[in-house]
Every structure is written in C-alpha cells, then in structure tokens.
Scaffold this active site. Sequence first.
Site, PDB file in Angstrom:
ATOM      1  N   ASP A 191     117.950  86.025  -1.132  1.00 19.44           N
ATOM      2  CA  ASP A 191     116.834  85.954  -2.076  1.00 19.44           C
ATOM      3  C   ASP A 191     115.607  85.334  -1.383  1.00 19.44           C
ATOM      4  O   ASP A 191     114.479  85.807  -1.533  1.00 19.44           O
ATOM      5  CB  ASP A 191     117.264  85.129  -3.294  1.00 19.44           C
ATOM      6  CG  ASP A 191     116.117  84.850  -4.248  1.00 19.44           C
ATOM      7  OD1 ASP A 191     115.667  85.807  -4.902  1.00 19.44           O
ATOM      8  OD2 ASP A 191     115.655  83.690  -4.328  1.00 19.44           O
ATOM      9  N   LYS A 250     111.870  87.039  -0.292  1.00 20.78           N
ATOM     10  CA  LYS A 250     110.555  86.464  -0.611  1.00 20.78           C
ATOM     11  C   LYS A 250     109.732  86.259   0.656  1.00 20.78           C
ATOM     12  O   LYS A 250     108.518  86.505   0.664  1.00 20.78           O
ATOM     13  CB  LYS A 250     110.747  85.156  -1.384  1.00 20.78           C
ATOM     14  CG  LYS A 250     111.291  85.428  -2.796  1.00 20.78           C
ATOM     15  CD  LYS A 250     111.768  84.176  -3.497  1.00 20.78           C
ATOM     16  CE  LYS A 250     112.230  84.514  -4.915  1.00 20.78           C
ATOM     17  NZ  LYS A 250     113.019  83.432  -5.524  1.00 20.78           N
TER      18      LYS A 250
END
Length: 362
Positions: free
Chosen positions: A218, A222
């Site tokens: 994750d 980003k």
Amino acid sequence: MLVAVVGVGLVGSEFIHQLLSIPTESSPFRLISLSSSSRSVFLDPAQAITSTAKWKSILSASNEKPNFETLTQKLSALISSSTKVAIVDNTSSEDIAALYPVWLKAGINVITPNKKAYSGDLGLYERIVSASNESGARFLNESTVGAGLPVISTLKELVATGDKVKKIEGVFSGTMSYIFNEFSTGSSEGPSFSSVVSVAREKGYTEPHPADDLNGFDVARKLTILSRTIGSAASLPSLQSFASVQTASLIPAALEGIPTGDEFLQRLPEFDSDFDKMRKEASEEGMVLRFVGVVDGVKGEVKAGLEKYPTSHPFATSLGGSDNIIMFHTERYSPRPLIVQGAGAGAAVTAMGVLGDLLKLV
Ligand SMILES: NC(=O)c1ccc[n+]([C@@H]2O[C@H](COP(=O)([O-])OP(=O)(O)OC[C@H]3O[C@@H](n4cnc5c(N)ncnc54)[C@H](OP(=O)(O)O)[C@@H]3O)[C@@H](O)[C@H]2O)c1
Ligand SMILES: *[C@@H]1O[C@H](CO)[C@@H](O)[C@H](O)[C@H]1NC(C)=O
Ligand SMILES: *[C@@H]1O[C@H](CO)[C@@H](O)[C@H](O)[C@H]1NC(C)=O
Ligand SMILES: *[C@@H]1O[C@H](CO)[C@@H](O)[C@H](O)[C@H]1NC(C)=O
C-alpha cells in the site's frame, strides 16, 4: 456537470451523501448513474438523483447489470460544449482502473481514490496521461495518498511553481501508523507485535488478511503515485510499477504465503522476540520504530520500510491513532520541511478528497 459513480461501498456512499448535500439549486452537479458490482442505473439528466434518502433504493430496484461499454457510450453522448461529464471510481478494482484511458479518450473526466491505475503498470499510466492530453479530459487523484489530506495538490503546486523537491518522507499507511504508534513509544518494553496486530484487525484497521498491510505494498503504491507526479522534475528511477519500489516487507519469511488471516495471526507470535529486539535496540538509542515511505530526489531512491526516528521527531511525537504524516523537504522549505498531518483513512475524509477533486473541474 453530469456525474456517474462506480462503487457504492463505504467511500462511495459517503461521497454520494456529500455530493447530494450541496443544495440542488446551487449544485453544479447532476448525479445520473450509479453502479455496484452487481447492479447499475442510468437516468436521464432531467431525472437526476437528488435525494440522499433515495439513491440506495433506486439502485437496488434496478435489474440492470453494470456494463461499462454502454456506460461509456451513454456518457460520451451527453458531452457538449456546455456539459462536462465525470466518472467517480470508488472501487478497488483493477478492471475498472484499466478503463480510464477509454473514458478519458471519450472526453470523460476520471476521479478516484483507487490507487490501482496510477500505481500499476507504467504502460497503463502512460496511456492515461496521453488519453487525457489528447481529449483534454482530466484525471484527478488527490484521495489516493493520505485520503482527504492535501498531499498531491501540495506536491503539484511545489513542482509547478519551480520549487525543487529534495525528499518526501512520511507515514503513509494508517494501519502501519496505528501498529507502530502502539508498539514503539520509545520505551524498551511494551505490548507484543502480534498482539498489536491482532487488536488492529479487531478494530477493522487492517485488511482481513493482515499480511496485505504488512507487506508494505500500500505504501509502495502511494510512493509510486508521488514519484510519477514529480515526474522529470527530480532524478527519480522510472518505476515500472509499484513492485519496482524497494519495499522491506514486515512479513516474516516463514509466514509468506499463508492463505488465511486467522492462521497468519496464530503463527505471528513465533516472531515476537525479533520485533522485541528491534524495539529494545531502538529504545537504547533514544529512537522509535516507524514504517515509512521515502521518495528521495537527491539520492534517486524510492523505498518503503521500517526506520528509526529520535523520540523528539514529529513521527514519534505527533502521531495518534491511524494518522498519516508527510514531510516535504524542498529547496524553499529548508532546513525545516513543510508538513501535512491528519487522518489518512476513513470514509468521510476520503470522500471529501474525491468531492474536492470534482469541484476542481467545475
Ligand atoms: N476507506 C478508506 O479509508 C479509503 C481511503 C483511501 C482510499 N480508499 C480507496 O477507495 C476505494 C474504495 O474504498 P471503499 O472502502 O469504499 O471499498 P468498499 O466499501 O469495498 O466498496 C467498493 C465498491 O466498489 C464496487 N465494485 C467493486 N468492483 C467493482 C466492479 N468491477 N464493478 C463495479 N463495481 C465494483 C463494490 O460493489 P458491491 O457493493 O456490489 O460489492 C462496492 O460498491 C478503494 O480503492 C480504496 O483503496 C479508501
Ligand atoms: C469506495 O470503495 C472502496 C472499496 O472499493 C470502499 O472501501 C470505500 O468505502 C468506498 N468509499 C465510499 C465513499 O463509498
Ligand atoms: C500532448 O499533446 C500534444 C499535441 O496535442 C503533443 O504535442 C504533446 O507531446 C503531448 N504530450 C504528451 C505528454 O503526450
Ligand atoms: C495525479 O493527478 C495529477 C493531476 O492533478 C497529475 O498531474 C499527476 O500526473 C497524477 N499522478 C498520478 C501518478 O496519477
């Protein structure tokens, strides 16, 4: 502006609520289509949905299956010099992400908190950029990093006004933030790593399988989005996808590939002593452990992993709950960085980031 929403889960529902809470007389938006994975509605703009109380029943009364080819055709037929159209993708689906170039080419603006398209295969990202350039339709992504926090817009403005981004570093995952805020407070002792992860899961802060958070992907996604948004303005490696980010997973090698979250949590205590040791070592140096992401335009590095920070550092002192914190070290913001901090997850703040993007198109 005519709006179609795909995905009506936590964020989607909250987004619809916020959109329809703008008084109809003054709203520049008309909500004309809703789709979940099983159902879809498409309305004439004159019949647009206006009631926060009714949209759910309108969707559940429909027997139509979602068909994105038809949706694209119907939406593009409505575009005119006075009417813009936007699709809000509130799914976490790769299949939907793959449709962005088609939508953009057709002149449909795309807004989403879904990280898949922007952090996946470089080819898809390049098709998105060139489709948008070709048609003039825009793709907006503020809520993909830090949910509603002004992270992407801040970065874009720094770059566009000619500042040089030297380094961005931050705690980008709400889940990792919570875990390490609880686990590592600066003291040499504390709750075991596995117990903190279990509590985080019970509170709904982790994915059903905690390994999906502990793998660091994750954060890598980003960082890919930030790095691509900086583009050629810094000498960063060209990322083929988020998998090209140097990511130090927290999953112990022996627990790699365990199929269920329950079994994973049963075995995680076998590795508590390793995490205890790291915490103790950090504490002896006056440090805490934090799982951070770094985009370093000077060293030309993009990486995610566990790092140590002094107990007086903002990553140690100012985070609570599942907060995100992002520091921009730039030529202008030097030696002290520009800092953005606050809730980095949750339906209300994520939906706010999406609606904020939509307002930029009006
Ligand atoms: N929640 C947060 O705090 C947060 C923060 C930042 C970013 N995000 C991102 O926001 C996005 C949405 O998150 P969420 O928490 O709202 O998820 P969610 O509650 O699981 O909702 C997902 C929605 O997408 C629909 N959907 C999934 N695949 C689809 C497909 N192929 N076609 C049509 N509809 C499809 C689902 O349909 P059904 O209802 O039929 O299952 C559901 O309505 C994700 O990309 C997530 O990463 C979330
Ligand atoms: C958007 O969809 C994601 C998953 O697809 C879901 O977790 C999130 O809650 C949704 N957001 C809203 C506002 O519906
Ligand atoms: C955008 O389109 C213009 C022509 O319409 C072209 O000259 C330019 O190279 C394109 N830029 C990108 C990034 O595709
Ligand atoms: C995010 O959106 C901006 C437009 O606001 C765009 O310039 C940038 O390239 C996008 N970045 C990614 C990785 O999608």
